[in-house]
Write a protein that holds these residues in place. Structure first.
Motif, PDB file in Angstrom:
ATOM      1  N   GLU A 107       1.191  -1.472   0.255  1.00 20.36           N
ATOM      2  CA  GLU A 107       0.408  -0.298   0.077  1.00 20.36           C
ATOM      3  C   GLU A 107       0.895   1.381  -0.308  1.00 20.36           C
ATOM      4  N   ALA A 108       0.018   2.377  -0.792  1.00 16.26           N
ATOM      5  CA  ALA A 108       1.173   3.524  -0.384  1.00 16.26           C
ATOM      6  C   ALA A 108       0.369   4.849  -0.625  1.00 16.26           C
ATOM      7  N   THR A 109       1.362   5.666   0.308  1.00 20.33           N
ATOM      8  CA  THR A 109      -0.113   7.121  -0.488  1.00 20.33           C
ATOM      9  C   THR A 109       1.395   7.937  -0.919  1.00 20.33           C
ATOM     10  N   VAL A 110       0.891   8.908  -1.941  1.00 18.86           N
ATOM     11  CA  VAL A 110       1.204   9.580  -2.486  1.00 18.86           C
ATOM     12  C   VAL A 110       0.632  10.819  -2.315  1.00 18.86           C
ATOM     13  N   ASP A 111       1.882  12.462  -2.334  1.00 20.69           N
ATOM     14  CA  ASP A 111       1.183  13.283  -2.104  1.00 20.69           C
ATOM     15  C   ASP A 111       0.987  13.810  -4.204  1.00 20.69           C
ATOM     16  N   TRP A 112       0.093  14.808  -4.617  1.00 21.01           N
ATOM     17  CA  TRP A 112      -0.066  15.350  -5.552  1.00 21.01           C
ATOM     18  C   TRP A 112      -0.175  16.326  -5.599  1.00 21.01           C
ATOM     19  N   ALA A 113       0.363  17.204  -7.235  1.00 18.45           N
ATOM     20  CA  ALA A 113      -1.016  18.319  -7.272  1.00 18.45           C
ATOM     21  C   ALA A 113      -1.114  18.544  -8.646  1.00 18.45           C
ATOM     22  N   ALA A 114      -1.340  19.236  -9.513  1.00 22.24           N
ATOM     23  CA  ALA A 114      -1.814  19.418 -10.295  1.00 22.24           C
ATOM     24  C   ALA A 114      -2.638  20.858 -11.381  1.00 22.24           C
ATOM     25  N   ARG A 115      -2.583  20.471 -12.605  1.00 18.92           N
ATOM     26  CA  ARG A 115      -3.095  21.978 -13.128  1.00 18.92           C
ATOM     27  C   ARG A 115      -4.274  21.378 -13.985  1.00 18.92           C
ATOM     28  N   ALA A 116      -5.051  22.494 -14.233  1.00 16.55           N
ATOM     29  CA  ALA A 116      -6.617  21.477 -14.995  1.00 16.55           C
ATOM     30  C   ALA A 116      -7.056  23.098 -16.157  1.00 16.55           C
ATOM     31  N   HIS A 117      -7.251  22.593 -17.081  1.00 16.13           N
ATOM     32  CA  HIS A 117      -8.037  23.828 -17.522  1.00 16.13           C
ATOM     33  C   HIS A 117      -9.226  23.114 -18.177  1.00 16.13           C
ATOM     34  N   LEU A 118     -10.301  24.197 -18.349  1.00 15.89           N
ATOM     35  CA  LEU A 118     -12.018  23.286 -18.142  1.00 15.89           C
ATOM     36  C   LEU A 118     -12.284  24.412 -19.459  1.00 15.89           C
ATOM     37  N   VAL A 119     -13.416  23.336 -19.519  1.00 17.05           N
ATOM     38  CA  VAL A 119     -14.264  23.977 -21.510  1.00 17.05           C
ATOM     39  C   VAL A 119     -15.670  23.216 -21.009  1.00 17.05           C
ATOM     40  N   LYS A 120     -16.541  23.859 -21.850  1.00 14.94           N
ATOM     41  CA  LYS A 120     -17.537  23.000 -21.466  1.00 14.94           C
ATOM     42  C   LYS A 120     -17.884  22.987 -23.441  1.00 14.94           C
ATOM     43  N   GLN A 121     -17.930  21.696 -23.619  1.00 18.89           N
ATOM     44  CA  GLN A 121     -18.627  20.926 -24.801  1.00 18.89           C
ATOM     45  C   GLN A 121     -18.905  20.586 -24.991  1.00 18.89           C
ATOM     46  N   ASP A 122     -20.573  20.314 -25.871  1.00 19.25           N
ATOM     47  CA  ASP A 122     -22.030  19.609 -25.987  1.00 19.25           C
ATOM     48  C   ASP A 122     -22.601  19.496 -24.716  1.00 19.25           C
ATOM     49  N   GLY A 123     -22.123  20.609 -24.113  1.00 19.22           N
ATOM     50  CA  GLY A 123     -23.421  20.957 -22.740  1.00 19.22           C
ATOM     51  C   GLY A 123     -22.372  19.749 -21.606  1.00 19.22           C
ATOM     52  N   ALA A 124     -21.933  19.247 -21.407  1.00 17.04           N
ATOM     53  CA  ALA A 124     -20.591  18.994 -20.554  1.00 17.04           C
ATOM     54  C   ALA A 124     -19.443  19.869 -20.117  1.00 17.04           C
TER      55      ALA A 124
END
Length: 143
Positions: A107-124
């Protein structure tokens, strides 16, 4: 409240659909059989960078996703905090942890960070860019 809910900075307006997206995204991420559903949360031409692995487009993302489950029995993401780039932004920085149960019994626990860019496409809501920063050595703890 969902077990995938995150904290957000007070006062910043962040689209409730984006908040719901992240909750669903991490729940899907933690579902071993949801490969197609996972890849469909990205635009057709999205970029996914997972530590040192890169995927361009939904087909490569699907392949990368399947590979991420080869040695893993289960995982549980916690996106502790999500920081939008200001009010009404469609970009965010995230940080959290992921707990793994590996097929070899470790078993393991890992810290993470992220960068996300979101868009709305076809209602989602979808991501067209997602980059995850994590310590890959922490995924391989010794027995």
């Amino acid at each position: 409240m969902s077990s995938y809910a995150s904290e957000y900075p007070a006062g910043d307006k962040f689209d409730p659909e984006y908040k719901a997206f992240f909750e669903q995204f991490y729940e899907t991420s933690d579902t071993p059989s949801a490969h197609e559903k996972y890849s469909n949360q990205f635009t057709q031409d999205a970029t996914l960078i997972m530590a040192s692995k890169n995927a361009q487009g939904r087909e490569e993302i699907l392949s990368l996703r399947k590979g991420m489950w080869e040695k893993v029995n289960s995982r549980k993401h916690t996106a502790v905090k999500i920081y939008p780039f200001g009010s009404d932004s469609n970009e965010a920085m995230l940080y959290g942890k992921v707990e793994y149960s590996l097929k070899d019994g470790r078993e393991a626990t890992v810290d993470w960070a992220a960068r996300a860019h979101l868009v709305k496409q076809d209602g989602a809501v979808m991501m067209d860019f997602y980059q995850v920063y994590l310590d890959t050595a922490a995924q391989n703890p010794s027995k």
